[in-house]
Each structure stands twice: as structure tokens, then as C-alpha cells.
Design a protein around this motif. Structure first.
Motif, PDB file in Angstrom:
ATOM      1  N   THR A 111     -10.407  -4.818 -23.898  1.00 39.40           N
ATOM      2  CA  THR A 111     -10.862  -4.060 -22.737  1.00 39.40           C
ATOM      3  C   THR A 111     -10.084  -4.527 -21.519  1.00 39.40           C
ATOM      4  O   THR A 111      -9.499  -5.624 -21.505  1.00 39.40           O
ATOM      5  N   LEU A 112     -10.060  -3.695 -20.502  1.00 39.68           N
ATOM      6  CA  LEU A 112      -9.539  -4.094 -19.198  1.00 39.68           C
ATOM      7  C   LEU A 112     -10.391  -3.382 -18.169  1.00 39.68           C
ATOM      8  O   LEU A 112     -10.511  -2.154 -18.197  1.00 39.68           O
ATOM      9  N   GLU A 113     -11.009  -4.164 -17.288  1.00 36.32           N
ATOM     10  CA  GLU A 113     -11.951  -3.634 -16.312  1.00 36.32           C
ATOM     11  C   GLU A 113     -11.405  -3.862 -14.910  1.00 36.32           C
ATOM     12  O   GLU A 113     -11.000  -4.973 -14.566  1.00 36.32           O
ATOM     13  N   LEU A 114     -11.410  -2.795 -14.103  1.00 34.90           N
ATOM     14  CA  LEU A 114     -10.897  -2.893 -12.743  1.00 34.90           C
ATOM     15  C   LEU A 114     -11.951  -2.397 -11.761  1.00 34.90           C
ATOM     16  O   LEU A 114     -12.613  -1.383 -12.004  1.00 34.90           O
ATOM     17  N   PHE A 115     -12.071  -3.109 -10.665  1.00 37.36           N
ATOM     18  CA  PHE A 115     -12.873  -2.651  -9.540  1.00 37.36           C
ATOM     19  C   PHE A 115     -11.897  -2.175  -8.471  1.00 37.36           C
ATOM     20  O   PHE A 115     -10.966  -2.906  -8.097  1.00 37.36           O
ATOM     21  N   VAL A 116     -12.117  -0.950  -7.986  1.00 35.74           N
ATOM     22  CA  VAL A 116     -11.212  -0.334  -7.027  1.00 35.74           C
ATOM     23  C   VAL A 116     -11.971  -0.147  -5.720  1.00 35.74           C
ATOM     24  O   VAL A 116     -12.829   0.725  -5.608  1.00 35.74           O
ATOM     25  N   HIS A 117     -11.662  -0.994  -4.774  1.00 37.06           N
ATOM     26  CA  HIS A 117     -12.314  -0.927  -3.476  1.00 37.06           C
ATOM     27  C   HIS A 117     -11.515   0.030  -2.610  1.00 37.06           C
ATOM     28  O   HIS A 117     -10.447  -0.296  -2.115  1.00 37.06           O
ATOM     29  N   ARG A 118     -12.057   1.223  -2.439  1.00 40.90           N
ATOM     30  CA  ARG A 118     -11.368   2.276  -1.702  1.00 40.90           C
ATOM     31  C   ARG A 118     -11.072   1.876  -0.263  1.00 40.90           C
ATOM     32  O   ARG A 118     -11.924   1.318   0.430  1.00 40.90           O
ATOM     33  N   SER A 119      -9.892   2.202   0.211  1.00 39.70           N
ATOM     34  CA  SER A 119      -9.599   2.116   1.634  1.00 39.70           C
ATOM     35  C   SER A 119     -10.001   3.441   2.277  1.00 39.70           C
ATOM     36  O   SER A 119      -9.805   4.509   1.689  1.00 39.70           O
ATOM     37  N   TYR A 120     -10.558   3.359   3.471  1.00 42.63           N
ATOM     38  CA  TYR A 120     -10.979   4.575   4.165  1.00 42.63           C
ATOM     39  C   TYR A 120      -9.852   5.176   4.999  1.00 42.63           C
ATOM     40  O   TYR A 120     -10.033   6.198   5.646  1.00 42.63           O
ATOM     41  N   GLU A 121      -8.722   4.525   4.996  1.00 39.86           N
ATOM     42  CA  GLU A 121      -7.502   5.082   5.592  1.00 39.86           C
ATOM     43  C   GLU A 121      -6.396   4.971   4.545  1.00 39.86           C
ATOM     44  O   GLU A 121      -6.383   4.017   3.764  1.00 39.86           O
ATOM     45  N   PRO A 122      -5.465   5.914   4.525  1.00 42.98           N
ATOM     46  CA  PRO A 122      -4.319   5.772   3.613  1.00 42.98           C
ATOM     47  C   PRO A 122      -3.582   4.457   3.873  1.00 42.98           C
ATOM     48  O   PRO A 122      -3.473   4.021   5.025  1.00 42.98           O
ATOM     49  N   MET A 123      -3.088   3.834   2.821  1.00 41.36           N
ATOM     50  CA  MET A 123      -2.299   2.608   2.956  1.00 41.36           C
ATOM     51  C   MET A 123      -0.835   2.944   2.686  1.00 41.36           C
ATOM     52  O   MET A 123      -0.517   3.720   1.795  1.00 41.36           O
ATOM     53  N   HIS A 124       0.048   2.327   3.480  1.00 44.91           N
ATOM     54  CA  HIS A 124       1.470   2.652   3.405  1.00 44.91           C
ATOM     55  C   HIS A 124       2.321   1.395   3.283  1.00 44.91           C
ATOM     56  O   HIS A 124       1.991   0.356   3.848  1.00 44.91           O
ATOM     57  N   ARG A 125       3.435   1.536   2.567  1.00 41.47           N
ATOM     58  CA  ARG A 125       4.462   0.503   2.497  1.00 41.47           C
ATOM     59  C   ARG A 125       5.749   1.017   3.129  1.00 41.47           C
ATOM     60  O   ARG A 125       5.985   2.221   3.160  1.00 41.47           O
ATOM     61  N   ILE A 126       6.543   0.073   3.583  1.00 39.41           N
ATOM     62  CA  ILE A 126       7.813   0.422   4.201  1.00 39.41           C
ATOM     63  C   ILE A 126       8.860  -0.557   3.672  1.00 39.41           C
ATOM     64  O   ILE A 126       8.560  -1.727   3.431  1.00 39.41           O
ATOM     65  N   ARG A 127      10.053  -0.039   3.468  1.00 40.97           N
ATOM     66  CA  ARG A 127      11.096  -0.882   2.911  1.00 40.97           C
ATOM     67  C   ARG A 127      11.535  -1.927   3.932  1.00 40.97           C
ATOM     68  O   ARG A 127      11.776  -1.618   5.104  1.00 40.97           O
ATOM     69  N   ASP A 128      11.615  -3.187   3.452  1.00 40.10           N
ATOM     70  CA  ASP A 128      12.062  -4.300   4.282  1.00 40.10           C
ATOM     71  C   ASP A 128      13.505  -4.618   3.902  1.00 40.10           C
ATOM     72  O   ASP A 128      13.784  -5.012   2.757  1.00 40.10           O
ATOM     73  N   ASP A 129      14.408  -4.423   4.843  1.00 43.13           N
ATOM     74  CA  ASP A 129      15.826  -4.587   4.512  1.00 43.13           C
ATOM     75  C   ASP A 129      16.174  -6.017   4.136  1.00 43.13           C
ATOM     76  O   ASP A 129      17.038  -6.256   3.293  1.00 43.13           O
ATOM     77  N   GLU A 130      15.474  -6.960   4.725  1.00 42.44           N
ATOM     78  CA  GLU A 130      15.817  -8.364   4.481  1.00 42.44           C
ATOM     79  C   GLU A 130      15.585  -8.765   3.028  1.00 42.44           C
ATOM     80  O   GLU A 130      16.335  -9.539   2.450  1.00 42.44           O
ATOM     81  N   THR A 131      14.504  -8.240   2.439  1.00 42.17           N
ATOM     82  CA  THR A 131      14.158  -8.630   1.065  1.00 42.17           C
ATOM     83  C   THR A 131      14.390  -7.500   0.061  1.00 42.17           C
ATOM     84  O   THR A 131      14.406  -7.757  -1.149  1.00 42.17           O
ATOM     85  N   GLY A 132      14.484  -6.285   0.545  1.00 39.42           N
ATOM     86  CA  GLY A 132      14.578  -5.152  -0.374  1.00 39.42           C
ATOM     87  C   GLY A 132      13.227  -4.724  -0.919  1.00 39.42           C
ATOM     88  O   GLY A 132      13.136  -3.793  -1.724  1.00 39.42           O
ATOM     89  N   LEU A 133      12.165  -5.396  -0.501  1.00 41.63           N
ATOM     90  CA  LEU A 133      10.824  -5.093  -1.000  1.00 41.63           C
ATOM     91  C   LEU A 133      10.144  -4.024  -0.142  1.00 41.63           C
ATOM     92  O   LEU A 133      10.510  -3.817   1.018  1.00 41.63           O
ATOM     93  N   GLN A 134       9.169  -3.386  -0.738  1.00 37.95           N
ATOM     94  CA  GLN A 134       8.304  -2.465  -0.003  1.00 37.95           C
ATOM     95  C   GLN A 134       7.116  -3.286   0.488  1.00 37.95           C
ATOM     96  O   GLN A 134       6.264  -3.679  -0.304  1.00 37.95           O
ATOM     97  N   LEU A 135       7.028  -3.505   1.783  1.00 41.40           N
ATOM     98  CA  LEU A 135       5.955  -4.340   2.336  1.00 41.40           C
ATOM     99  C   LEU A 135       4.893  -3.470   3.008  1.00 41.40           C
ATOM    100  O   LEU A 135       5.191  -2.384   3.507  1.00 41.40           O
ATOM    101  N   LEU A 136       3.676  -3.950   3.028  1.00 41.32           N
ATOM    102  CA  LEU A 136       2.586  -3.209   3.664  1.00 41.32           C
ATOM    103  C   LEU A 136       2.930  -2.956   5.123  1.00 41.32           C
ATOM    104  O   LEU A 136       3.355  -3.862   5.844  1.00 41.32           O
ATOM    105  N   ASP A 137       2.712  -1.741   5.558  1.00 45.29           N
ATOM    106  CA  ASP A 137       2.992  -1.337   6.934  1.00 45.29           C
ATOM    107  C   ASP A 137       1.653  -1.194   7.649  1.00 45.29           C
ATOM    108  O   ASP A 137       0.963  -0.180   7.502  1.00 45.29           O
ATOM    109  N   LEU A 138       1.285  -2.226   8.396  1.00 41.65           N
ATOM    110  CA  LEU A 138      -0.043  -2.258   9.033  1.00 41.65           C
ATOM    111  C   LEU A 138       0.044  -2.058  10.536  1.00 41.65           C
ATOM    112  O   LEU A 138      -0.934  -2.255  11.253  1.00 41.65           O
ATOM    113  N   THR A 139       1.212  -1.680  11.003  1.00 37.92           N
ATOM    114  CA  THR A 139       1.378  -1.566  12.463  1.00 37.92           C
ATOM    115  C   THR A 139       0.837  -0.231  12.972  1.00 37.92           C
ATOM    116  O   THR A 139       0.718   0.727  12.224  1.00 37.92           O
TER     117      THR A 139
END
Lengths: 141, 141, 141
Positions: free
Chosen positions: C113-141
Motif C-alpha cells: 500500500t501507499l497512503e498519502l495525505f494531500v493538504h490542499r493549498s487555497y492558492e495556486p502554488m508556482h515554481r520558477i526556474r532558478d538560473d544559478e542551479t537549474g532547478l525549479q524553485l518555489l516562487d513565493l514572492t
């Protein structure tokens, strides 16, 4: 450190090189939060972990200097017995061979990213000093 | 065991020496909770961990007698197929050298403290017996 | 994959043999969720873990083929910079000797089995590409 609020709970993102303790202090000041449950993941370096020795009533500390994946971070924010919000966090960290270490998190420095979910408490959370252990324990009475 | 409620969710603190299973049973009786997601941290001893062997359809158990940091505790509360609330928890535990072990948590005894966040479900949660594995699996249909 | 909703948050259960990535994609389509915090436990096999090397700006991957207990799974769902919901999950996994490995979770296949709890965000969550690392980081600004 940036954070967002969806009307109920917060997200925090640490910048690379930021200290967890400083970021949380800033978050507490900016949001005036009085209690929360935390969950997190990301990467970190300079991770100082503690193991609490009940006989000595003190922590044994070790700092892991290398970059590690933050594979689990769990804990909370609550007022201590002098009225300052303190964080209590335990974490698990994985190295570049996927091997893990864990303990009470005294401090760490964010790596590429560190993401925290802050589940707000709707009542202030408090700790009280426990004479038997010397620890500040949650006061839920 | 003491617990608090902020109008939405619960916090639980175990006293040193308390058994997790007894504390959760008491919590369930006192709150009449019918489903929850749990997260926790602290310290524990006498930690009995299981690994589920799919071929044998049974757990392999081992008890870790020493004091360890509870570095992650994750799981839930739900009705089993005979109408009793059962806990399903997995945990990661760190020794005094910060080395970790993990597994399905059958039981443990709280160390200096054990703190749990109980995220209430607004609907009762149920498990149903799965004949293929012999396990009680979440029934979300 | 089955899921339930209590009016606030979601539970997900994966069937034995289901891929996590496919299950989450199906969940995202069916619920139209735009951001969430995740927590999980269970069992898994074919677990591909990553360690992010900041110097190389790339992950080092390893796949653990054996059945392991999923002792911690933490992360989130957010839009990436091309408007697709992506999951970011870190996990800790224990073998039949209770030894643990951990890392960034690229993929896994559910065990018993695999059980997940999904705590909904009440606002859409977004990531933005970080050039320094190449990663998609959370955009909280």
C-alpha cells in the motif's frame, strides 16, 4: 527567506546560504505567528544535530559539514517559558550515497532550496520548563 | 498523555514512560475522533519496528531497546474492519551516533517527550481487509 | 489509485504495482488541484532517488530495486514554469533490516500500500526556474 499565505497556512522558501534559525526568526517577526506545526524538505549544509542524553540532561552535538538532502524535517513553533517563540525540529538528512543521519536540529544552512509548510495553530502554543529533564516541553494542560 | 485542540486540530504530548498505543487509545476515547493524519517527533525507547514481507504476508519484527530520537513519525488513525480505530504509523529513529533505522511502528515508549500533531479528518476514515496481503488498507472508494 | 475528499483535504491510496508519478498525474487531472503539501507512508519498490550536486547542477540517481518500507514521504505539488503541475517529494525508505536510505524521489512503484495525505493549498502554488542551479524553485514572492 520568502513566504506566502493562502489564508490558512504558510509556505516558506529559504535562499541558498540562509541560516534556518535566522529565517524562522524573521518569519515569526513578519507574521506574528504564535504556534505552528512544520514540515519541510530541500537541501542543507552545516547541519548541527543533537541527541538528548537523559542521564546527563544534555544534548550531544555533531555538525555535518557536507551538503545533504533534507529528506524529512518535522516540528513546531511555540512560546518558551520566557515568552520567546522557539522552534523544535527533528530531521533526517541523506548524503550523496543516499545514506541517512538524523537528530534534533539545532541549526543548518539552506542548500539549493529549503521548503517549509507551516500549519498555523489557531491558539498560541506554549512550552514550560520540565525540571526532571531540563527541557522545555509542550504545555497542553 | 495530554492533548489540546485549537478548534481545528489537536496536539498530543506523551509523558516520559508512556506507551504510544495506550496514549493513542486514550486520545481516541477522549476526543471521539474518527479519522486523522498524524505527524510527530521526540524521543523513544523500546521501539518495535516491522518490515512487511509480501511473500509471507507477515511482518518481521525487531525491538530497539535503547533510547533514540524520534526523527520522523507519519501516519493516520482510521476504523479497521471490525469498527475499532487503529493507528498506522511509520517512523525513523536516530541513535546517539545519529545513525537511523526505520519501519512500521508497532509500539514504542516515550522518552523525554513525544509530540504529535493530529490533523483531523472531517469524514470518518475506514480500512478494509485486503485478502491478497492480509492487511487492512484504506478504503477510499 | 483511489482518493477521497473530506471537504478540506484529500487522501490517496495507491494500488500495489502503481507508479507514483502516474497516480499523482491522475489525481491532479481528476481533482484539478493547483497546489498542495503532501505527506505519506507505505511500501514501495523500484525507488529512484536523487542527490543534487550543486557543482554539476545535476542529480546523481540510484534505483533501489527491492521492496522497502516508505517510512517518510514529504513534499508538494506546484505549477512549474511551463504551467504543468509537478511533484517535489523527498523520502526515507527502510529495508528488511530496518536500515534507511533517503533522497529526492524521482519515482517509485507502490508495494502492499501507499497512503498519502494531500493538504490542499487555497492558492495556486508556482515554481520558477532558478538560473544559478537549474532547478525549479518555489516562487513565493
Amino acid at each position: 527567506m520568502t513566504h506566502s499565505f493562502d489564508g490558512y497556512n504558510y509556505l516558506i522558501r529559504l535562499q541558498r546560504g540562509e541560516r534556518l534559525s535566522a529565517a524562522l526568526e524573521q518569519f515569526i517577526v513578519e507574521t506574528k505567528i504564535e504556534g505552528a506545526w512544520l514540515s519541510g524538505l530541500g537541501a542543507a549544509t552545516d547541519i548541527t544535530l543533537g541527541f538528548f542524553n537523559l542521564n546527563l540532561k544534555d544534548y550531544k552535538w555533531r555538525t555535518f559539514g557536507q551538503m545533504m538532502e533534507v529528506v524529512s524535517l518535522t516540528g513546531n513553533l511555540a512560546y518558551d517559558d520566557v515568552g520567546k517563540i522557539m522552534f523544535h525540529l527533528h530531521g533526517v538528512f541523506a548524503d550523496d550515497e543516499y545514506q541517512t543521519v538524523g537528530g534534533h536540529v539545532k541549526g543548518l544552512v539552506a542548500g539549493a532550496t529549503l521548503e517549509l509548510f507551516v500549519h498555523r495553530s489557531y491558539e498560541p502554543m506554549h512550552r514550560i520548563r520540565d525540571d526532571e529533564t531540563g527541557l522545555q516541553l509542550l504545555d497542553l494542560t
